[in-house]
Write a protein that holds these residues in place. Structure first.
Motif, mmCIF file in Angstrom:
data_model
loop_
_atom_site.group_PDB
_atom_site.id
_atom_site.type_symbol
_atom_site.label_atom_id
_atom_site.label_comp_id
_atom_site.label_asym_id
_atom_site.label_seq_id
_atom_site.Cartn_x
_atom_site.Cartn_y
_atom_site.Cartn_z
ATOM 1 N N ALA A 63 19.308 3.286 -22.883
ATOM 2 C CA ALA A 63 19.427 1.961 -22.551
ATOM 3 C C ALA A 63 20.402 1.010 -23.715
ATOM 4 C CB ALA A 63 18.339 1.097 -22.189
ATOM 5 N N ARG A 64 19.674 1.494 -24.996
ATOM 6 C CA ARG A 64 20.375 0.922 -25.919
ATOM 7 C C ARG A 64 21.740 1.535 -26.484
ATOM 8 N NH1 ARG A 64 16.801 0.537 -31.714
ATOM 9 N NH2 ARG A 64 16.292 -1.308 -30.622
ATOM 10 N N ARG A 65 21.798 2.715 -26.447
ATOM 11 C CA ARG A 65 23.177 3.446 -26.392
ATOM 12 C C ARG A 65 24.261 2.888 -25.226
ATOM 13 N NH1 ARG A 65 21.731 9.677 -27.177
ATOM 14 N NH2 ARG A 65 20.680 9.445 -29.255
ATOM 15 N N VAL A 66 23.653 2.734 -24.293
ATOM 16 C CA VAL A 66 24.909 2.180 -23.302
ATOM 17 C C VAL A 66 25.179 0.869 -23.405
ATOM 18 C CG1 VAL A 66 24.884 1.576 -20.641
ATOM 19 C CG2 VAL A 66 23.760 3.870 -21.359
ATOM 20 N N ARG A 67 24.046 -0.038 -23.834
ATOM 21 C CA ARG A 67 24.589 -1.653 -24.424
ATOM 22 C C ARG A 67 25.458 -1.426 -25.486
ATOM 23 N NH1 ARG A 67 18.690 -3.215 -23.398
ATOM 24 N NH2 ARG A 67 18.512 -2.194 -25.470
ATOM 25 N N ARG A 68 25.176 -0.595 -26.589
ATOM 26 C CA ARG A 68 26.162 -0.497 -27.700
ATOM 27 C C ARG A 68 27.626 -0.152 -27.291
ATOM 28 N NH1 ARG A 68 24.121 2.440 -32.674
ATOM 29 N NH2 ARG A 68 26.091 1.851 -33.427
ATOM 30 N N PHE A 69 27.458 1.028 -26.282
ATOM 31 C CA PHE A 69 28.975 1.463 -25.798
ATOM 32 C C PHE A 69 29.605 0.319 -25.238
ATOM 33 C CE2 PHE A 69 31.371 3.299 -22.351
ATOM 34 C CZ PHE A 69 32.312 4.047 -23.212
ATOM 35 N N THR A 70 28.859 -0.245 -24.206
ATOM 36 C CA THR A 70 29.530 -1.342 -23.526
ATOM 37 C C THR A 70 29.958 -2.653 -24.210
ATOM 38 O OG1 THR A 70 27.910 -0.792 -21.539
ATOM 39 C CG2 THR A 70 28.958 -3.132 -21.526
ATOM 40 N N ARG A 71 29.207 -3.055 -25.176
ATOM 41 C CA ARG A 71 29.762 -4.039 -26.234
ATOM 42 C C ARG A 71 30.966 -3.443 -26.819
ATOM 43 N NH1 ARG A 71 23.859 -5.743 -28.346
ATOM 44 N NH2 ARG A 71 23.242 -7.290 -26.904
ATOM 45 N N LEU A 124 33.192 -1.373 -25.841
ATOM 46 C CA LEU A 124 34.298 -1.268 -25.132
ATOM 47 C C LEU A 124 34.657 -2.880 -24.653
ATOM 48 C CD1 LEU A 124 35.914 0.636 -23.146
ATOM 49 C CD2 LEU A 124 34.142 0.271 -21.336
ATOM 50 N N VAL A 125 33.751 -3.598 -24.457
ATOM 51 C CA VAL A 125 34.028 -4.811 -24.020
ATOM 52 C C VAL A 125 35.014 -5.581 -25.263
ATOM 53 C CG1 VAL A 125 33.369 -7.236 -23.589
ATOM 54 C CG2 VAL A 125 32.524 -5.125 -22.309
ATOM 55 N N ALA A 126 34.559 -5.217 -26.482
ATOM 56 C CA ALA A 126 35.208 -5.912 -27.768
ATOM 57 C C ALA A 126 36.642 -5.429 -27.735
ATOM 58 C CB ALA A 126 34.552 -5.537 -28.883
ATOM 59 N N ASP A 127 36.924 -3.956 -27.405
ATOM 60 C CA ASP A 127 38.031 -3.424 -27.578
ATOM 61 C C ASP A 127 39.089 -3.986 -26.546
ATOM 62 O OD1 ASP A 127 37.584 -1.809 -29.753
ATOM 63 O OD2 ASP A 127 37.175 -0.187 -28.511
ATOM 64 N N VAL A 128 38.525 -4.235 -25.164
ATOM 65 C CA VAL A 128 39.282 -4.799 -24.119
ATOM 66 C C VAL A 128 39.934 -6.232 -24.517
ATOM 67 C CG1 VAL A 128 39.167 -5.379 -21.684
ATOM 68 C CG2 VAL A 128 38.426 -3.041 -22.215
ATOM 69 N N TRP A 129 38.792 -6.858 -24.945
ATOM 70 C CA TRP A 129 39.254 -8.383 -25.498
ATOM 71 C C TRP A 129 40.327 -8.376 -26.396
ATOM 72 C CZ3 TRP A 129 38.661 -12.855 -23.756
ATOM 73 C CH2 TRP A 129 38.782 -14.044 -24.544
ATOM 74 N N GLN A 130 40.050 -7.486 -27.407
ATOM 75 C CA GLN A 130 41.170 -7.391 -28.399
ATOM 76 C C GLN A 130 42.602 -6.998 -27.663
ATOM 77 O OE1 GLN A 130 41.099 -8.492 -31.714
ATOM 78 N NE2 GLN A 130 38.989 -9.153 -31.022
ATOM 79 N N CYS A 131 42.424 -6.240 -26.932
ATOM 80 C CA CYS A 131 43.814 -5.975 -26.448
ATOM 81 C C CYS A 131 44.431 -7.106 -25.468
ATOM 82 C CB CYS A 131 43.376 -4.570 -25.330
ATOM 83 S SG CYS A 131 43.245 -2.988 -26.194
ATOM 84 N N LEU A 132 43.384 -7.686 -24.820
ATOM 85 C CA LEU A 132 43.989 -8.817 -24.074
ATOM 86 C C LEU A 132 44.483 -9.904 -24.740
ATOM 87 C CD1 LEU A 132 41.160 -8.970 -21.336
ATOM 88 C CD2 LEU A 132 43.448 -8.347 -20.899
ATOM 89 N N VAL A 133 43.822 -10.213 -26.109
ATOM 90 C CA VAL A 133 44.345 -11.232 -27.120
ATOM 91 C C VAL A 133 45.708 -10.890 -27.625
ATOM 92 C CG1 VAL A 133 43.979 -12.250 -29.242
ATOM 93 C CG2 VAL A 133 41.979 -12.044 -27.700
#
Length: 74
Positions: free
Chosen positions: A4-12, A14-23
């Motif tokens: 569960a911790r690995r999934v959370r870290r991966f998700t965070r 991924l979301v950070a990378d997607v956010w930077q791309c959108l910015v």
């Protein structure tokens, strides 16, 4: 580390990378809009530019030929 911790870290991550791309995409789009909004007719070089317009001097033969080639300006 639990699954569960690995999934959370991966998700965070991924979301950070997607956010930077959108910015980045938004910045490119916004830069294009602001560049179009700030356009103005340039009739003289910017202040401090090394080239100066000299309306008191007549055009040379070469300058007249070039002006004739480019046609009306403005």
């Amino acid at each position: 580390m639990t699954f569960a911790r690995r999934v959370r870290r991966f998700t965070r991550a991924l979301v950070a990378d997607v956010w930077q791309c959108l910015v980045a995409v938004g910045a490119v789009q916004l830069a294009g809009e602001t560049a179009r909004a700030d356009t103005r007719l340039v009739d003289a070089p910017a202040p401090g530019h090394p080239e100066r317009l000299r309306p008191d001097l007549p055009l040379t033969a070469l300058e007249r030929a070039l002006l004739k080639d480019i046609g009306p300006v403005g």
